[in-house]
Design a protein around this motif. Structure first.
Motif, PDB file in Angstrom:
ATOM      1  N   LYS A  26      61.386  35.280  14.926  1.00 16.00           N
ATOM      2  CA  LYS A  26      61.779  34.890  13.657  1.00 16.00           C
ATOM      3  C   LYS A  26      62.925  33.910  13.822  1.00 16.00           C
ATOM      4  O   LYS A  26      62.898  32.856  13.147  1.00 16.00           O
ATOM      5  CB  LYS A  26      62.154  35.864  12.678  1.00 16.00           C
ATOM      6  N   VAL A  27      64.203  34.492  14.276  1.00 17.55           N
ATOM      7  CA  VAL A  27      65.277  33.672  14.716  1.00 17.55           C
ATOM      8  C   VAL A  27      64.988  32.300  15.290  1.00 17.55           C
ATOM      9  O   VAL A  27      65.513  31.240  14.766  1.00 17.55           O
ATOM     10  CB  VAL A  27      66.384  34.266  15.454  1.00 17.55           C
ATOM     11  N   ARG A  28      64.128  32.339  16.209  1.00 12.75           N
ATOM     12  CA  ARG A  28      63.786  31.138  16.845  1.00 12.75           C
ATOM     13  C   ARG A  28      62.935  30.145  16.082  1.00 12.75           C
ATOM     14  O   ARG A  28      63.269  28.773  15.893  1.00 12.75           O
ATOM     15  CB  ARG A  28      62.959  31.523  18.042  1.00 12.75           C
ATOM     16  N   ILE A  29      61.982  30.621  15.089  1.00 13.42           N
ATOM     17  CA  ILE A  29      61.362  29.902  14.286  1.00 13.42           C
ATOM     18  C   ILE A  29      62.484  29.209  13.209  1.00 13.42           C
ATOM     19  O   ILE A  29      62.380  27.945  12.873  1.00 13.42           O
ATOM     20  CB  ILE A  29      60.325  30.660  13.444  1.00 13.42           C
ATOM     21  N   ILE A  30      63.365  29.982  12.784  1.00 15.62           N
ATOM     22  CA  ILE A  30      64.261  29.526  11.763  1.00 15.62           C
ATOM     23  C   ILE A  30      65.186  28.417  12.287  1.00 15.62           C
ATOM     24  O   ILE A  30      65.384  27.306  11.683  1.00 15.62           O
ATOM     25  CB  ILE A  30      65.230  30.592  11.192  1.00 15.62           C
ATOM     26  N   ASN A  31      65.629  28.628  13.634  1.00 11.97           N
ATOM     27  CA  ASN A  31      66.350  27.503  14.430  1.00 11.97           C
ATOM     28  C   ASN A  31      65.512  26.437  14.389  1.00 11.97           C
ATOM     29  O   ASN A  31      66.255  25.363  14.254  1.00 11.97           O
ATOM     30  CB  ASN A  31      67.068  28.159  15.590  1.00 11.97           C
ATOM     31  N   GLN A  32      64.257  26.542  14.868  1.00 15.40           N
ATOM     32  CA  GLN A  32      63.563  25.328  15.175  1.00 15.40           C
ATOM     33  C   GLN A  32      63.578  24.394  13.541  1.00 15.40           C
ATOM     34  O   GLN A  32      63.480  23.252  13.727  1.00 15.40           O
ATOM     35  CB  GLN A  32      61.968  25.758  15.604  1.00 15.40           C
ATOM     36  N   LYS A  33      63.095  25.075  12.688  1.00 19.68           N
ATOM     37  CA  LYS A  33      63.264  24.524  11.191  1.00 19.68           C
ATOM     38  C   LYS A  33      64.575  23.753  11.055  1.00 19.68           C
ATOM     39  O   LYS A  33      64.369  22.644  10.492  1.00 19.68           O
ATOM     40  CB  LYS A  33      62.745  25.502  10.065  1.00 19.68           C
ATOM     41  N   LYS A  34      65.603  24.427  11.232  1.00 20.85           N
ATOM     42  CA  LYS A  34      66.996  23.676  10.947  1.00 20.85           C
ATOM     43  C   LYS A  34      67.117  22.618  12.128  1.00 20.85           C
ATOM     44  O   LYS A  34      67.644  21.679  11.463  1.00 20.85           O
ATOM     45  CB  LYS A  34      68.033  24.941  11.343  1.00 20.85           C
ATOM     46  N   VAL A  35      66.499  22.726  13.071  1.00 19.57           N
ATOM     47  CA  VAL A  35      66.779  21.483  14.030  1.00 19.57           C
ATOM     48  C   VAL A  35      65.866  20.305  13.528  1.00 19.57           C
ATOM     49  O   VAL A  35      66.147  19.195  13.530  1.00 19.57           O
ATOM     50  CB  VAL A  35      66.417  21.835  15.513  1.00 19.57           C
ATOM     51  N   ILE A  36      64.689  20.588  12.854  1.00 16.56           N
ATOM     52  CA  ILE A  36      63.729  19.630  12.453  1.00 16.56           C
ATOM     53  C   ILE A  36      64.474  18.921  11.133  1.00 16.56           C
ATOM     54  O   ILE A  36      64.520  17.897  11.083  1.00 16.56           O
ATOM     55  CB  ILE A  36      62.438  20.149  12.024  1.00 16.56           C
ATOM     56  N   ILE A  37      65.004  19.706  10.244  1.00 13.92           N
ATOM     57  CA  ILE A  37      65.727  19.314   9.097  1.00 13.92           C
ATOM     58  C   ILE A  37      66.784  18.340   9.527  1.00 13.92           C
ATOM     59  O   ILE A  37      67.253  17.397   9.000  1.00 13.92           O
ATOM     60  CB  ILE A  37      66.307  20.630   8.239  1.00 13.92           C
ATOM     61  N   LEU A  38      67.630  18.976  10.604  1.00 16.13           N
ATOM     62  CA  LEU A  38      68.806  18.137  10.990  1.00 16.13           C
ATOM     63  C   LEU A  38      68.567  16.719  11.695  1.00 16.13           C
ATOM     64  O   LEU A  38      69.201  15.579  11.307  1.00 16.13           O
ATOM     65  CB  LEU A  38      69.674  18.729  12.014  1.00 16.13           C
ATOM     66  N   ARG A  39      67.316  16.691  12.352  1.00 15.69           N
ATOM     67  CA  ARG A  39      66.818  15.410  12.945  1.00 15.69           C
ATOM     68  C   ARG A  39      66.335  14.372  11.818  1.00 15.69           C
ATOM     69  O   ARG A  39      66.660  13.135  11.946  1.00 15.69           O
ATOM     70  CB  ARG A  39      65.569  15.778  13.847  1.00 15.69           C
ATOM     71  N   LYS A  40      65.891  15.051  10.726  1.00 15.49           N
ATOM     72  CA  LYS A  40      65.433  14.206   9.680  1.00 15.49           C
ATOM     73  C   LYS A  40      66.567  13.546   9.104  1.00 15.49           C
ATOM     74  O   LYS A  40      66.618  12.574   8.620  1.00 15.49           O
ATOM     75  CB  LYS A  40      64.547  14.816   8.726  1.00 15.49           C
ATOM     76  N   VAL A  41      67.805  14.403   8.661  1.00 14.40           N
ATOM     77  CA  VAL A  41      68.742  13.893   8.039  1.00 14.40           C
ATOM     78  C   VAL A  41      69.455  12.946   8.847  1.00 14.40           C
ATOM     79  O   VAL A  41      69.832  11.737   8.584  1.00 14.40           O
ATOM     80  CB  VAL A  41      69.651  15.092   7.841  1.00 14.40           C
ATOM     81  N   ASN A  42      69.571  13.212  10.216  1.00 14.94           N
ATOM     82  CA  ASN A  42      69.933  12.381  11.474  1.00 14.94           C
ATOM     83  C   ASN A  42      69.280  10.817  11.221  1.00 14.94           C
ATOM     84  O   ASN A  42      70.165   9.749  11.307  1.00 14.94           O
ATOM     85  CB  ASN A  42      70.171  12.920  12.575  1.00 14.94           C
TER      86      ASN A  42
END
Length: 67
Positions: free
Chosen positions: A46-62
């Protein structure tokens, strides 16, 4: 009706009963350990999935900031 397992075990010599009880306790401990490991694995997943979602969001923002 047939005898229960407990009744059959009570008919065995005390040494054998003790050996069976000791093995039963070992198996119970192993199963509890297995269950704890399974739960920990689920938590990590679950933590890994949450972290992956955060990375995706950060990439989109970036990406949006760069363009």
């Amino acid at each position: 009706m047939g005898k229960s397992l407990r009744e059959k075990i009570k008919e065995l010599p005390i040494e054998r009963q003790n050996k069976i009880e000791k093995r039963a306790q070992e198996l119970i401990a192993l199963e509890l350990t297995r269950q704890k490991l399974r739960l920990e694995k689920l938590k990590l997943r679950k933590v890994r999935i949450i972290n992956q979602k955060k990375v995706i969001i950060l990439r989109k923002v970036n990406d949006n900031v760069l363009f």
